[in-house]
Design a protein around this motif. Structure first.
Motif, PDB file in Angstrom:
ATOM      1  N   ASN A   1      -7.183   5.035  49.829  1.00 27.34           N
ATOM      2  CA  ASN A   1      -5.823   5.347  49.376  1.00 27.34           C
ATOM      3  C   ASN A   1      -5.283   6.562  50.116  1.00 27.34           C
ATOM      4  N   ALA A   2      -3.995   6.794  49.967  1.00 27.13           N
ATOM      5  CA  ALA A   2      -3.347   7.863  50.714  1.00 27.13           C
ATOM      6  C   ALA A   2      -3.884   9.235  50.363  1.00 27.13           C
ATOM      7  N   TYR A   3      -4.545   9.341  49.220  1.00 26.19           N
ATOM      8  CA  TYR A   3      -5.079  10.617  48.758  1.00 26.19           C
ATOM      9  C   TYR A   3      -6.389  10.970  49.456  1.00 26.19           C
ATOM     10  N   ASN A   4      -7.219   9.959  49.759  1.00 25.94           N
ATOM     11  CA  ASN A   4      -8.561  10.265  50.253  1.00 25.94           C
ATOM     12  C   ASN A   4      -8.839   9.823  51.687  1.00 25.94           C
ATOM     13  N   ALA A   5      -7.951   9.040  52.298  1.00 22.39           N
ATOM     14  CA  ALA A   5      -8.264   8.385  53.575  1.00 22.39           C
ATOM     15  C   ALA A   5      -8.520   9.362  54.719  1.00 22.39           C
ATOM     16  N   GLU A   6      -7.943  10.559  54.661  1.00 20.45           N
ATOM     17  CA  GLU A   6      -8.080  11.511  55.765  1.00 20.45           C
ATOM     18  C   GLU A   6      -9.536  11.850  56.077  1.00 20.45           C
ATOM     19  N   VAL A   7     -10.425  11.792  55.080  1.00 17.69           N
ATOM     20  CA  VAL A   7     -11.821  12.165  55.330  1.00 17.69           C
ATOM     21  C   VAL A   7     -12.529  11.156  56.235  1.00 17.69           C
ATOM     22  N   LEU A   8     -11.875  10.033  56.530  1.00 19.74           N
ATOM     23  CA  LEU A   8     -12.446   9.052  57.450  1.00 19.74           C
ATOM     24  C   LEU A   8     -11.960   9.249  58.878  1.00 19.74           C
ATOM     25  N   TYR A   9     -11.194  10.311  59.129  1.00 23.22           N
ATOM     26  CA  TYR A   9     -10.703  10.564  60.483  1.00 23.22           C
ATOM     27  C   TYR A   9     -11.864  10.590  61.484  1.00 23.22           C
ATOM     28  N   ASP A  10     -11.733   9.817  62.537  1.00 29.98           N
ATOM     29  CA  ASP A  10     -12.694   9.793  63.647  1.00 29.98           C
ATOM     30  C   ASP A  10     -14.104   9.410  63.200  1.00 29.98           C
ATOM     31  N   ASN A  11     -14.216   8.678  62.091  1.00 30.49           N
ATOM     32  CA  ASN A  11     -15.544   8.214  61.676  1.00 30.49           C
ATOM     33  C   ASN A  11     -16.025   7.158  62.677  1.00 30.49           C
ATOM     34  N   PRO A  12     -17.155   7.381  63.321  1.00 27.66           N
ATOM     35  CA  PRO A  12     -17.575   6.493  64.411  1.00 27.66           C
ATOM     36  C   PRO A  12     -18.010   5.109  63.960  1.00 27.66           C
ATOM     37  N   GLU A  13     -18.234   4.929  62.652  1.00 19.80           N
ATOM     38  CA  GLU A  13     -18.742   3.641  62.168  1.00 19.80           C
ATOM     39  C   GLU A  13     -17.630   2.688  61.745  1.00 19.80           C
ATOM     40  N   VAL A  14     -16.400   3.168  61.703  1.00 22.98           N
ATOM     41  CA  VAL A  14     -15.289   2.404  61.134  1.00 22.98           C
ATOM     42  C   VAL A  14     -14.353   1.923  62.235  1.00 22.98           C
ATOM     43  N   ASP A  15     -14.036   0.641  62.199  1.00 22.53           N
ATOM     44  CA  ASP A  15     -13.104   0.079  63.181  1.00 22.53           C
ATOM     45  C   ASP A  15     -11.646   0.278  62.781  1.00 22.53           C
ATOM     46  N   GLU A  16     -11.389   0.216  61.489  1.00 21.32           N
ATOM     47  CA  GLU A  16      -9.993   0.330  61.041  1.00 21.32           C
ATOM     48  C   GLU A  16      -9.951   0.791  59.590  1.00 21.32           C
ATOM     49  N   VAL A  17      -8.993   1.680  59.292  1.00 23.64           N
ATOM     50  CA  VAL A  17      -8.800   2.177  57.930  1.00 23.64           C
ATOM     51  C   VAL A  17      -7.456   1.654  57.424  1.00 23.64           C
ATOM     52  N   PHE A  18      -7.484   1.019  56.262  1.00 22.41           N
ATOM     53  CA  PHE A  18      -6.271   0.490  55.636  1.00 22.41           C
ATOM     54  C   PHE A  18      -5.945   1.367  54.427  1.00 22.41           C
ATOM     55  N   VAL A  19      -4.743   1.888  54.407  1.00 21.84           N
ATOM     56  CA  VAL A  19      -4.369   2.877  53.395  1.00 21.84           C
ATOM     57  C   VAL A  19      -3.265   2.317  52.509  1.00 21.84           C
ATOM     58  N   TYR A  20      -3.496   2.365  51.203  1.00 20.73           N
ATOM     59  CA  TYR A  20      -2.442   2.013  50.268  1.00 20.73           C
ATOM     60  C   TYR A  20      -2.134   3.225  49.406  1.00 20.73           C
ATOM     61  N   ARG A  21      -0.978   3.219  48.796  1.00 25.17           N
ATOM     62  CA  ARG A  21      -0.565   4.343  47.950  1.00 25.17           C
ATOM     63  C   ARG A  21      -0.608   3.940  46.488  1.00 25.17           C
ATOM     64  N   LYS A  22      -1.184   4.818  45.676  1.00 22.61           N
ATOM     65  CA  LYS A  22      -1.142   4.604  44.237  1.00 22.61           C
ATOM     66  C   LYS A  22       0.237   4.996  43.723  1.00 22.61           C
ATOM     67  N   ALA A  23       0.666   4.314  42.671  1.00 22.20           N
ATOM     68  CA  ALA A  23       1.997   4.587  42.129  1.00 22.20           C
ATOM     69  C   ALA A  23       2.136   6.041  41.686  1.00 22.20           C
ATOM     70  N   LYS A  24       1.048   6.643  41.196  1.00 23.09           N
ATOM     71  CA  LYS A  24       1.135   8.022  40.715  1.00 23.09           C
ATOM     72  C   LYS A  24       1.268   9.024  41.855  1.00 23.09           C
ATOM     73  N   HIS A  25       1.035   8.566  43.100  1.00 25.23           N
ATOM     74  CA  HIS A  25       1.174   9.442  44.256  1.00 25.23           C
ATOM     75  C   HIS A  25       2.492   9.215  44.994  1.00 25.23           C
ATOM     76  N   ARG A  26       3.405   8.457  44.392  1.00 23.64           N
ATOM     77  CA  ARG A  26       4.679   8.187  45.060  1.00 23.64           C
ATOM     78  C   ARG A  26       5.523   9.448  45.156  1.00 23.64           C
ATOM     79  N   ALA A  27       6.438   9.447  46.127  1.00 24.96           N
ATOM     80  CA  ALA A  27       7.309  10.596  46.343  1.00 24.96           C
ATOM     81  C   ALA A  27       8.356  10.685  45.238  1.00 24.96           C
TER      82      ALA A  27
END
Length: 329
Positions: free
Chosen positions: A38-64
């Motif tokens: 999710n949009a809250y936690n996905a940043e910790v996967l930046y440049d993770n060498p084991e992951v081909d692609e990160v898909f990020v969704y937003r929770k309603a409680k994190h909306r602008a």
């Protein structure tokens, strides 16, 4: 094979999943491995060498502010459709409530029964692979990587010089749970004692940004200001971290971290930092810093405020020789 790992909860939970990603890649080097976060936690996967692609969704409680739930739900539905078109062979559900997402993306096989044993979350995530591998994959270290330009900017703007004139201690003062919070006075007392003793050269002060009265994302701006005022004549550097990338980068500059149990603690473990952590009513066996030298402090009352400043001082002093060294999980 196309494998989708689903981890939709908190920052530390996702960090504790990274050893499983390493094990997956080791056993399936040619597989496509994607992560639904999710949009809250996905940043910790930046440049993770084991992951081909990160898909990020937003929770309603994190909306602008001013943004409706309907738009968020439509956005998520379109993401599920994109994943469904990928033809997912296997979905590994590492967090509660993730099974419905596995079904929505049409995964041909779903693994989602995370065991209650072994005790640590990193080990439990790796144990999810047992039905797939026929054996339990050992849990290696956590993996978190800072964004180099962000770390360089913070270091230059704040004039941070690692190990000069002495070790840099990161101090993170925030926690979502009231039972895991130390007071501003306790933090200030600890910082004063450490810096005046000469054991620490500089303190980097971290906190959740924002006012304590923010209904969606309460922060500790007021608490940080009180600590800085009490330590005005000492080398205490505030590190403002509006974005998660800034928190990761800032923590990467410290030699060691003192904090309560939470996301910052697991990020620091993923960065290989020695940690002194205060626990409230969370079980240390499941959530202690994985794979790095650490000391856990927990009062019999399971209330962090009951941990004394001398106890914290002694724990930090005991870990100082470990700076720059690796330790067992």
């Amino acid at each position: 094979m196309k494998i989708l790992v689903i981890r939709r909860d908190n920052i530390g939970d996702l960090v504790c999943t990274t050893p499983m990603l390493t094990a997956l890649r080791q056993h399936f080097p040619e597989a496509w491995i994607g992560i639904l976060a999710n949009a809250y936690n996905a940043e910790v996967l930046y440049d993770n060498p084991e992951v081909d692609e990160v898909f990020v969704y937003r929770k309603a409680k994190h909306r602008a502010a001013g943004e409706g739930k309907l738009g968020i739900w439509l956005e998520t539905a379109l993401l599920m459709l994109r994943l469904r078109l990928r033809g997912i062979d296997l979905a590994i559900v590492a967090s509660p409530g993730g099974e419905r997402y596995a079904r929505m993306v049409g995964a041909r096989r779903i693994i989602g029964d995370k065991p209650s044993q072994p005790p640590h979350e990193a080990e439990r995530c790796c144990a999810l692979l047992t039905p797939l591998l026929g054996l339990q994959a050992p849990a290696g270290p956590l993996t978190v990587r800072p964004r180099p330009p962000v770390a360089q900017r913070i270091q230059q703007e704040l004039g941070i010089e690692p190990q000069n004139p002495g070790p840099l201690l990161g101090v993170h003062i925030s926690s979502r749970k009231a039972t895991q919070r130390w007071s501003a006075a306790q933090f200030a007392d600890l910082i004063q004692r450490l810096l005046q003793s000469g054991q620490i050269g500089q303190v980097l002060l971290f906190w959740s940004p924002g006012t304590e009265h923010d209904p969606q994302h309460p922060g500790d701006d007021e608490k940080a200001a009180a600590i800085l005022a009490a330590c005005a004549d000492l080398p205490v550097t505030p590190v403002t971290t509006v974005a998660l990338s800034e928190l990761v980068a800032g923590l990467s500059l410290a030699d060691m971290l003192f904090c309560s149990d939470g996301g910052a603690m697991h990020i620091a473990a993923g960065l290989g930092k020695p940690i002194v952590c205060m626990f409230g009513d969370s079980p240390p066996a499941q959530w202690h810093p994985w794979g790095v030298p650490h000391v856990v402090l927990q009062a019999p009352s399971q209330v962090v405020s009951a941990i004394s400043v001398p106890e914290a001082l002694q724990a930090i002093t005991s870990l100082l020789p470990q700076i720059g060294m690796e330790g067992p999980p």
